[in-house]
Scaffold this active site. Sequence first.
Site, short mmCIF file in Angstrom:
data_model
loop_
_atom_site.label_atom_id
_atom_site.label_comp_id
_atom_site.label_asym_id
_atom_site.label_seq_id
_atom_site.Cartn_x
_atom_site.Cartn_y
_atom_site.Cartn_z
N SER A 159 0.90 -1.00 0.10
CA SER A 159 0.05 -0.05 0.01
C SER A 159 0.96 1.20 0.01
O SER A 159 2.14 1.13 0.37
CB SER A 159 -0.66 0.04 1.30
OG SER A 159 -1.28 1.47 1.44
N TYR A 172 -2.13 -1.26 10.51
CA TYR A 172 -2.22 -1.25 8.88
C TYR A 172 -0.98 -0.82 8.22
O TYR A 172 -0.07 -1.39 7.72
CB TYR A 172 -3.38 -0.58 8.37
CG TYR A 172 -3.67 -0.68 6.99
CD1 TYR A 172 -4.18 -1.92 6.49
CD2 TYR A 172 -3.26 0.28 5.95
CE1 TYR A 172 -4.34 -1.98 5.11
CE2 TYR A 172 -3.31 0.14 4.68
CZ TYR A 172 -3.96 -1.12 4.03
OH TYR A 172 -4.12 -1.19 2.84
C1 BGC Z 1 -6.18 1.46 2.34
C2 BGC Z 1 -7.27 2.51 1.78
C3 BGC Z 1 -6.90 3.94 1.47
C4 BGC Z 1 -5.72 4.11 0.77
C5 BGC Z 1 -5.00 5.44 0.48
C6 BGC Z 1 -4.82 1.90 1.18
O1 BGC Z 1 -3.95 0.88 1.54
O2 BGC Z 1 -6.48 0.10 2.53
O3 BGC Z 1 -8.24 2.41 2.75
O4 BGC Z 1 -7.96 4.73 0.99
O5 BGC Z 1 -4.56 3.21 1.24
O6 BGC Z 1 -4.95 5.95 1.77
#
Ligand code: BGC
Length: 274
Positions: A159, A172
């Site tokens: 991410s 996360y």
């Molecule tokens: C998350 C999303 C978020 C995006 C940008 C992703 O990794 O799961 O919830 O909108 O990152 O912030």
Amino acid sequence: MIGPELKFKDQVVIVTGSSSGIGRACALHFANNGAHVVVNYSSNAEAGQKVLNEILSNGGSGILVKADVSKEDEVKAMFSEAVNRFGKLDVLISNAGLQQDSSFLEMTLEQWQKVIDVNLTGQFLCCRAAAQQFVAQQEATKETSHSELAIGKIVLMSSVHDVIPWAGHVNYAASKGGIMMFMKSISQELAPYKIRVNSVSPGAIKTPINKEVWSDPTKYQGLLELIPYKRIGTPQDVAKAVAWLASDDSDYVNGETLYIDGGMTLYPEFADNG
Ligand code: BGC
């Protein structure tokens, strides 16, 4: 439709967490390009079945396998089922992941642990199982195969939050930051076996994980301000990049992270500031 010229013709691809979102788009994309796809889900059997049905009705090939990627025995069983059914493995898309958001001050150990278990330990278990399978296959075919190309490819779902800190989501962000070093380290270790490992880091992609943001007009506008390209991404945007990293077209790419984020990592707040 399915044809002999397709990039992943007869390759076997496991896509974890493919009953929805980015995983679903990857499963469909690989199947449409000739792969045998293992559609994996953890709890929503109905959604998983729908993805498989879509693949089959398009003339593609696949199976549906239930496995929680954070459970060692379930991961082992999933890989065995894939290899028993299709005879080999070519690609792992280690995608399954989730969010359990909370302010740091109030985050419970359970929320922390769940996200680390699925997003990070799950990647460890799946990547290890894939690498073991690739090495075993290479041993079995080493006398007969003279290809210079990778014998196994792994793409991890990270991410933008592997580099963008994210208050209120520290479990996360920590899991995704962990994926970066995990990916680079195993890439270094596995490259001599001709196994390529890379990751993709999507920004804001329209999926169930962030529905709460894109379905609210005010929050949606706020989100667009973080994206220089001024549109939210689609799961297909990510699937196409994942497929490139899993294909022989990227054979010399190892240990890299590809950002698919419309420029979210370009510090957009500095465009008219600073
Ligand atoms: C998350 C999303 C978020 C995006 C940008 C992703 O990794 O799961 O919830 O909108 O990152 O912030």
